[in-house]
Design a protein around this motif. Structure first.
Motif, PDB file in Angstrom:
ATOM      1  N   GLU A  11       4.332  20.935  12.534  1.00  0.00           N
ATOM      2  CA  GLU A  11       5.364  20.073  13.095  1.00  0.00           C
ATOM      3  C   GLU A  11       6.271  19.919  11.656  1.00  0.00           C
ATOM      4  OE1 GLU A  11       5.890  15.494  13.697  1.00  0.00           O
ATOM      5  OE2 GLU A  11       5.383  16.566  15.832  1.00  0.00           O
ATOM      6  N   GLY A  12       7.442  20.673  11.654  1.00  0.00           N
ATOM      7  CA  GLY A  12       8.214  20.647  10.436  1.00  0.00           C
ATOM      8  C   GLY A  12       7.229  21.147   9.147  1.00  0.00           C
ATOM      9  N   ASP A  13       7.181  20.584   8.265  1.00  0.00           N
ATOM     10  CA  ASP A  13       6.352  20.926   6.990  1.00  0.00           C
ATOM     11  C   ASP A  13       5.158  20.207   6.948  1.00  0.00           C
ATOM     12  OD1 ASP A  13       6.934  18.232   6.432  1.00  0.00           O
ATOM     13  OD2 ASP A  13       7.435  18.461   4.045  1.00  0.00           O
ATOM     14  N   ARG A  14       4.822  19.781   8.043  1.00  0.00           N
ATOM     15  CA  ARG A  14       3.347  19.230   8.204  1.00  0.00           C
ATOM     16  C   ARG A  14       2.478  19.826   9.094  1.00  0.00           C
ATOM     17  NH1 ARG A  14       3.520  13.480  10.392  1.00  0.00           N
ATOM     18  NH2 ARG A  14       4.613  14.562  12.265  1.00  0.00           N
ATOM     19  N   VAL A  15       1.154  19.962   8.824  1.00  0.00           N
ATOM     20  CA  VAL A  15       0.180  20.870   9.658  1.00  0.00           C
ATOM     21  C   VAL A  15      -1.157  19.863  10.145  1.00  0.00           C
ATOM     22  CG1 VAL A  15      -1.446  22.652   9.595  1.00  0.00           C
ATOM     23  CG2 VAL A  15       0.621  22.944   8.334  1.00  0.00           C
ATOM     24  N   LEU A  16      -1.355  19.907  11.338  1.00  0.00           N
ATOM     25  CA  LEU A  16      -2.444  19.079  11.747  1.00  0.00           C
ATOM     26  C   LEU A  16      -3.909  19.616  11.211  1.00  0.00           C
ATOM     27  CD1 LEU A  16      -2.729  16.281  13.242  1.00  0.00           C
ATOM     28  CD2 LEU A  16      -3.129  17.644  15.171  1.00  0.00           C
ATOM     29  N   CYS A  17      -4.695  18.769  10.609  1.00  0.00           N
ATOM     30  CA  CYS A  17      -5.788  19.443   9.849  1.00  0.00           C
ATOM     31  C   CYS A  17      -7.092  18.138  10.205  1.00  0.00           C
ATOM     32  CB  CYS A  17      -5.516  19.295   8.212  1.00  0.00           C
ATOM     33  SG  CYS A  17      -4.270  20.142   7.757  1.00  0.00           S
ATOM     34  N   PHE A  18      -8.135  18.997  10.123  1.00  0.00           N
ATOM     35  CA  PHE A  18      -9.484  18.269  10.691  1.00  0.00           C
ATOM     36  C   PHE A  18     -10.340  18.309   9.606  1.00  0.00           C
ATOM     37  CE2 PHE A  18      -6.741  18.953  14.313  1.00  0.00           C
ATOM     38  CZ  PHE A  18      -6.975  18.239  15.038  1.00  0.00           C
ATOM     39  N   ARG A  19     -11.201  17.215   9.225  1.00  0.00           N
ATOM     40  CA  ARG A  19     -12.225  17.328   8.593  1.00  0.00           C
ATOM     41  C   ARG A  19     -13.430  17.309   9.255  1.00  0.00           C
ATOM     42  NH1 ARG A  19     -13.243  12.828   3.752  1.00  0.00           N
ATOM     43  NH2 ARG A  19     -13.984  11.834   5.405  1.00  0.00           N
ATOM     44  N   ARG A  20     -14.585  18.145   9.045  1.00  0.00           N
ATOM     45  CA  ARG A  20     -15.807  18.201   9.341  1.00  0.00           C
ATOM     46  C   ARG A  20     -16.576  16.950   9.096  1.00  0.00           C
ATOM     47  NH1 ARG A  20     -17.013  22.360  12.631  1.00  0.00           N
ATOM     48  NH2 ARG A  20     -19.193  22.570  12.282  1.00  0.00           N
ATOM     49  N   LYS A  21     -17.433  16.441  10.290  1.00  0.00           N
ATOM     50  CA  LYS A  21     -18.164  15.263   9.785  1.00  0.00           C
ATOM     51  C   LYS A  21     -19.390  15.852   8.896  1.00  0.00           C
ATOM     52  CE  LYS A  21     -17.994  12.617  13.987  1.00  0.00           C
ATOM     53  NZ  LYS A  21     -18.491  12.370  15.312  1.00  0.00           N
ATOM     54  N   ALA A  22     -19.681  14.988   8.191  1.00  0.00           N
ATOM     55  CA  ALA A  22     -20.595  15.235   6.833  1.00  0.00           C
ATOM     56  C   ALA A  22     -22.129  15.690   7.306  1.00  0.00           C
ATOM     57  CB  ALA A  22     -21.185  13.975   5.914  1.00  0.00           C
ATOM     58  N   ALA A  26     -21.008  22.822   7.379  1.00  0.00           N
ATOM     59  CA  ALA A  26     -19.703  22.965   6.647  1.00  0.00           C
ATOM     60  C   ALA A  26     -19.236  21.379   6.522  1.00  0.00           C
ATOM     61  CB  ALA A  26     -18.698  23.780   7.328  1.00  0.00           C
ATOM     62  N   GLY A  27     -19.997  20.263   6.578  1.00  0.00           N
ATOM     63  CA  GLY A  27     -19.611  19.016   6.647  1.00  0.00           C
ATOM     64  C   GLY A  27     -18.703  18.655   5.249  1.00  0.00           C
ATOM     65  N   GLY A  28     -17.665  17.915   5.591  1.00  0.00           N
ATOM     66  CA  GLY A  28     -16.840  17.669   4.586  1.00  0.00           C
ATOM     67  C   GLY A  28     -15.694  18.515   4.036  1.00  0.00           C
ATOM     68  N   LEU A  29     -15.588  19.627   4.904  1.00  0.00           N
ATOM     69  CA  LEU A  29     -14.493  20.732   4.664  1.00  0.00           C
ATOM     70  C   LEU A  29     -13.626  20.618   5.670  1.00  0.00           C
ATOM     71  CD1 LEU A  29     -16.895  23.752   3.785  1.00  0.00           C
ATOM     72  CD2 LEU A  29     -15.438  22.034   2.080  1.00  0.00           C
ATOM     73  N   TRP A  30     -12.459  20.935   5.500  1.00  0.00           N
ATOM     74  CA  TRP A  30     -11.285  20.812   6.317  1.00  0.00           C
ATOM     75  C   TRP A  30     -11.337  22.200   7.147  1.00  0.00           C
ATOM     76  CZ3 TRP A  30      -8.193  16.490   7.022  1.00  0.00           C
ATOM     77  CH2 TRP A  30      -8.400  15.398   6.373  1.00  0.00           C
ATOM     78  N   GLU A  31     -10.595  22.245   8.555  1.00  0.00           N
ATOM     79  CA  GLU A  31     -10.602  23.139   9.230  1.00  0.00           C
ATOM     80  C   GLU A  31      -9.594  22.944  10.255  1.00  0.00           C
ATOM     81  OE1 GLU A  31     -14.196  23.936  11.667  1.00  0.00           O
ATOM     82  OE2 GLU A  31     -14.125  22.035  12.547  1.00  0.00           O
ATOM     83  N   PHE A  32      -9.194  24.011  10.969  1.00  0.00           N
ATOM     84  CA  PHE A  32      -8.373  24.143  12.227  1.00  0.00           C
ATOM     85  C   PHE A  32      -9.305  23.977  13.269  1.00  0.00           C
ATOM     86  CE2 PHE A  32      -5.726  26.078   8.879  1.00  0.00           C
ATOM     87  CZ  PHE A  32      -4.616  25.443   9.024  1.00  0.00           C
ATOM     88  N   PRO A  33      -9.157  23.120  14.288  1.00  0.00           N
ATOM     89  CA  PRO A  33     -10.408  22.991  15.284  1.00  0.00           C
ATOM     90  C   PRO A  33     -10.448  24.118  16.322  1.00  0.00           C
ATOM     91  CG  PRO A  33      -8.160  21.691  15.831  1.00  0.00           C
ATOM     92  CD  PRO A  33      -7.979  22.177  14.572  1.00  0.00           C
ATOM     93  N   GLY A  34     -11.701  24.357  16.833  1.00  0.00           N
ATOM     94  CA  GLY A  34     -11.777  25.572  17.806  1.00  0.00           C
ATOM     95  C   GLY A  34     -13.245  25.780  17.953  1.00  0.00           C
ATOM     96  N   GLY A  35     -13.519  26.872  18.276  1.00  0.00           N
ATOM     97  CA  GLY A  35     -15.104  27.103  18.111  1.00  0.00           C
ATOM     98  C   GLY A  35     -15.213  28.585  18.818  1.00  0.00           C
TER      99      GLY A  35
END
Length: 151
Positions: A11-22, A26-35
């Motif tokens: 959205e504009g200059d922002r991106v929706l980011c998700f951090r994986r549960k510890a 890959a816990g603690g790393l950011w990703e784009f959701p999916g599977g």
């Protein structure tokens, strides 16, 4: 080869980011959701299913952005990124089964987050694209035997 899909919402200059549960891989790393994409399942169907399972909501899926294989722990992860839009703010995910943080991150801050390796090519593409995503193209892979065509 593990076929995976991921949702990229901008959205504009922002991106929706998700951090994986510890406590998960890959816990603690950011990703784009999916599977994972199941056998005989389309990328769009897999993304809808995965987002409904993880986020309890499904955005509109706009278009294919990028497909890139990445080797992680001797396994090839062939990830396809699709542009998504949640539209109504009430449809934005508030919680996730796999993530402990969901944040809008400005493009200039993306590179400062610790990203899961398969998501790094998409982060770089977003950073290079400025105000617009560039549609993904077919490319040559360093990983043998992975699909190269667009979805």
């Amino acid at each position: 080869v593990l076929n995976v899909v991921a949702s990229v919402t901008r959205e504009g200059d922002r991106v929706l980011c998700f951090r994986r549960k510890a406590e998960i891989v890959a816990g603690g790393l950011w990703e784009f959701p999916g599977g994972k994409v199941c056998p005989s399942e389309s990328a769009r169907a897999a993304l809808r299913r995965e987002l409904l399972e993880e986020l309890g909501t499904v955005p509109s899926i706009r278009r294919f952005l990028l497909r890139r294989p990445t080797v992680v722990d001797a396994r090839v992860i062939d990830i396809a990124f699709l542009e998504t839009v949640f539209g109504n703010p009430s449809r934005l995910p508030a919680t996730s089964t796999d993530h402990d943080r969901i944040e809008w991150v400005t493009v200039d801050r993306l590179g400062g987050l610790p990203w899961a390796e398969p998501d790094v090519p998409m982060v770089r593409r977003i950073q290079r694209s400025g105000n617009r995503f560039q549609t993904g193209r077919k490319h040559r892979s360093r990983a043998p035997g992975t699909a190269q065509s667009a979805l």
